[in-house]
Design a protein around this motif. Structure first.
Motif, PDB file in Angstrom:
ATOM      1  N   SER A  32      25.387 -40.560 -20.053  1.00  0.00           N
ATOM      2  CA  SER A  32      25.865 -40.340 -18.828  1.00  0.00           C
ATOM      3  C   SER A  32      25.425 -38.969 -18.453  1.00  0.00           C
ATOM      4  CB  SER A  32      27.282 -40.569 -18.619  1.00  0.00           C
ATOM      5  OG  SER A  32      27.864 -41.775 -18.734  1.00  0.00           O
ATOM      6  N   ASP A  35      21.816 -39.253 -17.543  1.00  0.00           N
ATOM      7  CA  ASP A  35      21.649 -39.691 -16.084  1.00  0.00           C
ATOM      8  C   ASP A  35      21.974 -38.766 -14.982  1.00  0.00           C
ATOM      9  OD1 ASP A  35      21.086 -42.215 -17.393  1.00  0.00           O
ATOM     10  OD2 ASP A  35      22.949 -43.080 -17.098  1.00  0.00           O
ATOM     11  N   CYS A  36      22.904 -38.016 -15.289  1.00  0.00           N
ATOM     12  CA  CYS A  36      23.291 -36.903 -14.194  1.00  0.00           C
ATOM     13  C   CYS A  36      22.731 -35.761 -14.296  1.00  0.00           C
ATOM     14  CB  CYS A  36      24.693 -37.093 -14.029  1.00  0.00           C
ATOM     15  SG  CYS A  36      25.617 -36.129 -14.961  1.00  0.00           S
ATOM     16  N   CYS A  37      22.203 -35.260 -15.399  1.00  0.00           N
ATOM     17  CA  CYS A  37      21.885 -34.244 -15.646  1.00  0.00           C
ATOM     18  C   CYS A  37      22.652 -33.195 -15.505  1.00  0.00           C
ATOM     19  CB  CYS A  37      20.538 -33.834 -14.678  1.00  0.00           C
ATOM     20  SG  CYS A  37      19.040 -34.940 -14.961  1.00  0.00           S
ATOM     21  N   ALA A  38      23.920 -33.021 -16.129  1.00  0.00           N
ATOM     22  CA  ALA A  38      24.852 -32.153 -15.860  1.00  0.00           C
ATOM     23  C   ALA A  38      24.614 -30.798 -16.546  1.00  0.00           C
ATOM     24  CB  ALA A  38      26.227 -32.453 -16.867  1.00  0.00           C
ATOM     25  N   ASP A  42      29.354 -27.488 -14.934  1.00  0.00           N
ATOM     26  CA  ASP A  42      29.467 -28.442 -13.919  1.00  0.00           C
ATOM     27  C   ASP A  42      30.873 -29.049 -14.363  1.00  0.00           C
ATOM     28  OD1 ASP A  42      27.379 -27.674 -12.420  1.00  0.00           O
ATOM     29  OD2 ASP A  42      26.115 -29.314 -13.262  1.00  0.00           O
ATOM     30  N   PHE A  44      32.095 -32.965 -15.061  1.00  0.00           N
ATOM     31  CA  PHE A  44      31.610 -34.072 -15.329  1.00  0.00           C
ATOM     32  C   PHE A  44      32.760 -34.908 -15.132  1.00  0.00           C
ATOM     33  CE2 PHE A  44      30.294 -37.396 -18.119  1.00  0.00           C
ATOM     34  CZ  PHE A  44      29.034 -37.821 -17.528  1.00  0.00           C
TER      35      PHE A  44
END
Length: 87
Positions: A32, A35-38, A42, A44
Motif C-alpha cells: 500500500s 502504491d500510494c507513495c506516502a 503524511d 496513511f
C-alpha cells in the motif's frame, strides 16, 4: 541518521506512528505504501482497519523488525503468546 516515520489513521480515527522499517514488516502495508507513495508526515489512511487491530499489527511488526535483538526461539515463543493473548 533519522528514520522515516509513517503516520497511520485507523477507520475509527486513531493515529499511530511507526518507523517505515516497522511498517514494511506487513506485506499489505508495504504494498500500500508503494502504491500510494506516502511521504514522511503524511497520514496513511487504513479505512478497513480499526484502531484496536492496527495497534496489534504495529506491535507485532515492531517485534519482528527488531529480530537481531531476540533469538529465533524467543521470537517464536513471543509469536505464540501474542496470537493466543486475549486482548
Amino acid at each position: 541518521m533519522s528514520t522515516k516515520k509513517i503516520l497511520f489513521k485507523s477507520s475509527d480515527g486513531h493515529l499511530f506512528e511507526a518507523d517505515e522499517a516497522v511498517a514494511r514488516q506487513s506485506t499489505t502495508i508495504s504494498h500500500s505504501l508503494e502504491d500510494c507513495c506516502a511521504k514522511a508526515d503524511d497520514e496513511f489512511l487504513l479505512p478497513n482497519v480499526s484502531g484496536n487491530i492496527l495497534s496489534l499489527v504495529i506491535e507485532y511488526c515492531k517485534k519482528h523488525a527488531d529480530v537481531g535483538s531476540i533469538s529465533e526461539e524467543d521470537l517464536k515463543k513471543w509469536d505464540a503468546e501474542f496470537v493466543l493473548d486475549d486482548r
